[in-house]
Enzyme design. Structure first.
Site, mmCIF file in Angstrom:
data_model
loop_
_atom_site.group_PDB
_atom_site.id
_atom_site.type_symbol
_atom_site.label_atom_id
_atom_site.label_comp_id
_atom_site.label_asym_id
_atom_site.label_seq_id
_atom_site.Cartn_x
_atom_site.Cartn_y
_atom_site.Cartn_z
ATOM 1 N N HIS A 164 -20.476 0.584 3.884
ATOM 2 C CA HIS A 164 -21.366 0.381 2.740
ATOM 3 C C HIS A 164 -21.733 -1.093 2.755
ATOM 4 C CE1 HIS A 164 -23.331 0.610 -1.035
ATOM 5 N NE2 HIS A 164 -22.358 0.142 -1.781
ATOM 6 N N SER A 187 0.810 -1.218 0.000
ATOM 7 C CA SER A 187 0.000 0.000 0.000
ATOM 8 C C SER A 187 0.846 1.272 0.000
ATOM 9 C CB SER A 187 -0.924 0.024 1.220
ATOM 10 O OG SER A 187 -1.616 1.245 1.297
ATOM 11 N N GLY A 194 -14.857 11.491 3.035
ATOM 12 C CA GLY A 194 -13.972 11.467 4.190
ATOM 13 C C GLY A 194 -13.440 12.810 4.619
#
Length: 337
Positions: A108, A51, A134
């Site tokens: 979600h 990441s 966000g």
């Protein structure tokens, strides 16, 4: 009427001896992590080894570990990864490390609603879904306010899922504004319908069609862009601030009259029939199946449409016109994305 919960209905103290693991550090992930931390909650961020967000999260002073480590060490795990990767990540990096009594959370309901994730029966499953991006969740929290959010409970073997979810909501500032109770099914289906029929598919199609009609009729593309696309923000902002009535109060009488006499010409019973078809495809899982298969195939349609839409004349005209408006700034456009 829906149940709505506020500060008085939630107890942040329920999180005192717990560790919250937030998986992902994108738009929602960074806001949830930082807001929880600033509320005094013990937080860990779970990221894949490759990441690009790892350095960013660490610069904020957050503890960052691999997803399996975070799942193992956390009592509450909030999954804030893109819908299209949740199933694979869950099966490989989450499920093997879930244990009885933990709570799995989402912002979600897609993966739960369409059975892309089937959690074990001894794990709580809940949702806290802020109704805003966000950066707004973070900014409002820092200002002492909050963004309205949704609450849903899918599984509750401990009997404490709702209370813990509300504590989480308080930690990110949502109970300052209000938390509306719903279900995973309702949140997912209304969210997808709104995106497809109105917010993204509907509005952009309407703006593009208006632009094309004016240009085809011989009007300058710049005029078409201003009237059919650029000014949309002015109208939507008025609706956002006070509903349709505030918008209609603020525009000219001519525009208001045009609003009323045109409604039924554009949005006909046939349009509503198409909307019902869209909703049916969402309810039956047809859209979800297509989206899942699209991703498994490498997203050929999505990537093709991105390229086609970016090459439309209105994008070129808009880019030039925005140079005349220095107050309009887009970090995405400046990065060439």
């Amino acid at each position: 009427m829906a149940n709505i919960f506020y500060e008085k209905d939630s107890e942040l103290s329920l999180l005192e001896n717990k560790t919250v693991g937030v998986l992902g550090f994108g738009s929602q992930g960074h806001a949830h992590s930082l807001n929880l931390r600033d509320s005094g909650v013990r937080v860990m961020v779970g990221l894949r080894k490759e990441s690009n967000s790892r350095d960013k999260a660490e610069k904020f002073g957050l503890t960052v570990k691999t997803i399996p480590d975070v799942v193992k060490e956390s009592d509450i795990i909030m999954v804030l990864l893109p819908d299209e990767v949740q199933s694979e990540v869950y099966s490989k990096e989450i499920a093997p490390y879930l244990s009885k009594g933990k709570m799995l959370m989402f912002a979600h309901g897609f993966s739960i609603r369409y059975f892309q994730i089937i959690p074990p029966e001894d794990v709580d499953v809940s949702m806290i879904a802020p109704k805003g991006p966000g950066h707004l969740v973070r900014r409002e929290y820092e200002s002492g306010r909050g963004v309205p959010s949704l609450l849903a409970v899918y599984q509750n073997p401990t009997g404490k899922a709702k209370e813990l979810a509300l504590a989480y909501a308080k930690g990110i500032g949502a109970t300052r504004a209000g938390v509306i109770e719903t279900s995973f099914k309702e949140e997912t289906e209304t969210d997808l319908f709104g995106e497809q029929a109105i917010l993204c598919g509907g509005v952009t199609s309407l703006m593009k069609a208006g632009f094309e009609v004016l240009v085809e009729a011989g009007y300058q593309p710049e005029m078409a862009y201003f009237e059919c696309i650029n000014e949309m923000k002015l109208i939507v902002d008025l609706i956002y601030e006070g509903g349709f009535s505030t918008m209609r109060y603020s525009i000219s009488n001519t525009a208001e009259y045009g609003d009323y006499v045109t409604q039924d010409k554009l949005i006909t019973e046939e349009t509503k029939k198409k909307m019902r078809e869209i909703l049916k495809e969402i309810q039956t899982g047809k859209f979800a199946k297509e989206w899942i298969l699209e991703n498994k195939a490498g997203a050929p349609f999505l990537n093709s449409m991105r390229k086609i839409e970016k090459s439309h004349e209105l994008e070129k005209v808009g880019k030039e016109l925005r140079k005349m408006m220095p107050w309009v700034k887009s970090d995405i456009e400046s990065e060439g994305e």
